[in-house]
Enzyme design. Structure first.
Site, PDB file in Angstrom:
ATOM      1  N   LYS A  38       0.835  -1.195   0.000  1.00 26.04           N
ATOM      2  CA  LYS A  38       0.000   0.000   0.000  1.00 26.04           C
ATOM      3  C   LYS A  38       0.870   1.245   0.000  1.00 26.04           C
ATOM      4  CE  LYS A  38      -2.420   1.755   3.616  1.00 26.04           C
ATOM      5  NZ  LYS A  38      -2.602   3.203   3.617  1.00 26.04           N
ATOM      6  N   ASP A  65      -3.602   4.283  -1.762  1.00 22.20           N
ATOM      7  CA  ASP A  65      -4.596   4.702  -0.764  1.00 22.20           C
ATOM      8  C   ASP A  65      -4.504   6.207  -0.538  1.00 22.20           C
ATOM      9  OD1 ASP A  65      -6.448   4.657   1.329  1.00 22.20           O
ATOM     10  OD2 ASP A  65      -4.917   4.168   2.821  1.00 22.20           O
ATOM     11  N   LYS A  67      -7.396   8.102  -0.702  1.00 25.24           N
ATOM     12  CA  LYS A  67      -8.719   8.475  -0.147  1.00 25.24           C
ATOM     13  C   LYS A  67      -9.277   9.739  -0.793  1.00 25.24           C
ATOM     14  CE  LYS A  67      -7.593   6.469   4.390  1.00 25.24           C
ATOM     15  NZ  LYS A  67      -6.157   6.150   4.211  1.00 25.24           N
ATOM     16  N   ASP A  70     -13.548  14.775  -3.249  1.00 22.97           N
ATOM     17  CA  ASP A  70     -13.591  16.080  -3.909  1.00 22.97           C
ATOM     18  C   ASP A  70     -14.859  16.086  -4.758  1.00 22.97           C
ATOM     19  OD1 ASP A  70     -12.876  18.546  -5.069  1.00 22.97           O
ATOM     20  OD2 ASP A  70     -10.760  17.997  -5.208  1.00 22.97           O
ATOM     21  N   THR A 125     -10.199   3.748  10.862  1.00 25.23           N
ATOM     22  CA  THR A 125     -10.027   2.912  12.059  1.00 25.23           C
ATOM     23  C   THR A 125      -9.402   3.697  13.211  1.00 25.23           C
ATOM     24  OG1 THR A 125      -8.076   2.065  10.913  1.00 25.23           O
ATOM     25  CG2 THR A 125      -9.955   0.622  11.029  1.00 25.23           C
ATOM     26  N   ARG A 215       2.656  -0.315  10.756  1.00 28.27           N
ATOM     27  CA  ARG A 215       3.654  -0.207  11.825  1.00 28.27           C
ATOM     28  C   ARG A 215       4.067  -1.520  12.478  1.00 28.27           C
ATOM     29  NH1 ARG A 215       0.535   4.931  14.113  1.00 28.27           N
ATOM     30  NH2 ARG A 215      -1.092   3.727  13.080  1.00 28.27           N
TER      31      ARG A 215
END
Ligand code: C5P
Length: 264
Positions: A38, A65, A67, A70, A125, A215
Site C-alpha cells: 500500500k 490509498d 482516499k 472532492d 479505524t 507499523r
C-alpha cells in the site's frame, strides 16, 4: 503466493515511509512471500507516481490509498490518472457522496479490462468515541454499514472498514464485494493512534479479504519475522475457522477483481 488454505497471501503491507529507498528495501526484504503493498499519502506526496512504477517494476501489486474526496469531476480525473499508472486497487472516501462514488467507479471502468478495483473508505479505524465531534451521531458500526451500502449502490468493488464491522457487512450486504481491514495488531501489540483494532486472526474470522498492516511490520526489530508471524496467524485462522466455502468465496472475489497474486 499460494497458501495452505488454497488462497493467496491476504496481507497488504503499508509502505508509510517518506523515502522510496526505505520502502523498496522493505519490499525486497519481504520477497517472495509478500507482493502486495500500500502506498499512502506520505510516500506518494514524497515520491510521486515514480514510486508506483518502481514497485510495479519489482513485480509488486500496488494499493494506492489516497482516499480521494472532492467534487465528482476531480475525483474522476484523479482515478483515471491513477489507472494509467497501473495500480491494482485505490480508495475514495464514501463521505464524498453517491455522485462522486459513481464518477470514481465509472472512471476506473473506462480504464479498460484490468482496471483498478475501487474501494470506499467508510470510517477511519483511528476513530473511536470521537465521531460525534464531526457530527456523526450514529455508532461506528451503523455509520460503516450506511456508507458501505452507499458505496456498493454506486458500483464500487468494496470497502475499507475495521474487522469489527466486517461480519455485519457480510451479513447485510452479501459476499460479492471486497472488505479490506486496516488496524491490525498482534495480541499485546501497540495500537498507537488506531482505535478499532483487531488481530490477524480476528480479521480473517470476520470475513476480511485483505489485511492492511503498517507499523507492526515497519517498526519491528525484525520486519520480515513480524510479517511472517502475522501471515502465519492469518493462515492458521483461515484453516481452522474458515469453512471451505468461505475460502472459495474469498478466492472468487479476489480473482474476479483481478487481484490474485502473480503466483510467486
Ligand atoms: O501502521 P498501521 O498498521 O496502523 O497502518 C494502517 C494503515 O492503514 C495506514 O497506512 C492508514 O493510512 C491505513 N488506513 C487506516 N484506516 C482506514 C484506511 C486506511 O488506518 N480506514
Amino acid at each position: 503466493m499460494s497458501g495452505p488454505d488454497g488462497g493467496d497471501n491476504p496481507i497488504i503491507v503499508a509502505l508509510d515511509h517518506s523515502q522510496a529507498g526505505e520502502a523498496l528495501k522493505l519490499v525486497e526484504s519481504l520477497a517472495p512471500e509478500f507482493d502486495f503493498f500500500k502506498v499512502g499519502s506520505t510516500l506518494f506526496v514524497s515520491e510521486g507516481p515514480a514510486i508506483v512504477r518502481s514497485l510495479r517494476a519489482a513485480g509488486a501489486r500496488v494499493f494506492l490509498d489516497l482516499k480521494f474526496h472532492d467534487i465528482p469531476e476531480q475525483v474522476a480525473g484523479a482515478v483515471a490518472a491513477v489507472s494509467d499508472v497501473g495500480v491494482a486497487m485505490l480508495t475514495v472516501h464514501c463521505l464524498g457522496g453517491k455522485e462522486m462514488l459513481e464518477a470514481a467507479a465509472s472512471a476506473a471502468r473506462s480504464a479498460g479490462h484490468d482496471h483498478p478495483a475501487v474501494l470506499g473508505v467508510t470510517v477511519l479505524t483511528s476513530h473511536g468515541d470521537d465521531l460525534n465531534e464531526i457530527g456523526v451521531v450514529a455508532s461506528a458500526k451503523t455509520e460503516v454499514l450506511r456508507l458501505a451500502t452507499l458505496a456498493l449502490d454506486a458500483g464500487l468493488d468494496g470497502v475499507v472498514a475495521s474487522a469489527g464491522e466486517a461480519t455485519l457487512l457480510r451479513e447485510n450486504l452479501g459476499n460479492d464485494f471486497l472488505i479490506v481491514t486496516p488496524g491490525i495488531r498482534l495480541s499485546g501489540g501497540e495500537s498507537a493512534d488506531q482505535k478499532r483494532v483487531a488481530t490477524p486472526r480476528g480479521a480473517v474470522a470476520a470475513g476480511a479479504d485483505f489485511l492492511v498492516v503498517g507499523r507492526p511490520i515497519r517498526n519491528a526489530a525484525d520486519p520480515r519475522e513480524a510479517a511472517m508471524e502475522i501471515l502465519r496467524e492469518a493462515r492458521r485462522e483461515a484453516l481452522r475457522h474458515g469453512p471451505v466455502l468461505d475460502s472459495a468465496l474469498r478466492l472468487h472475489r479476489v480473482e474476479s477483481k483481478g487481484l490474485r497474486s502473480n503466483g510467486k
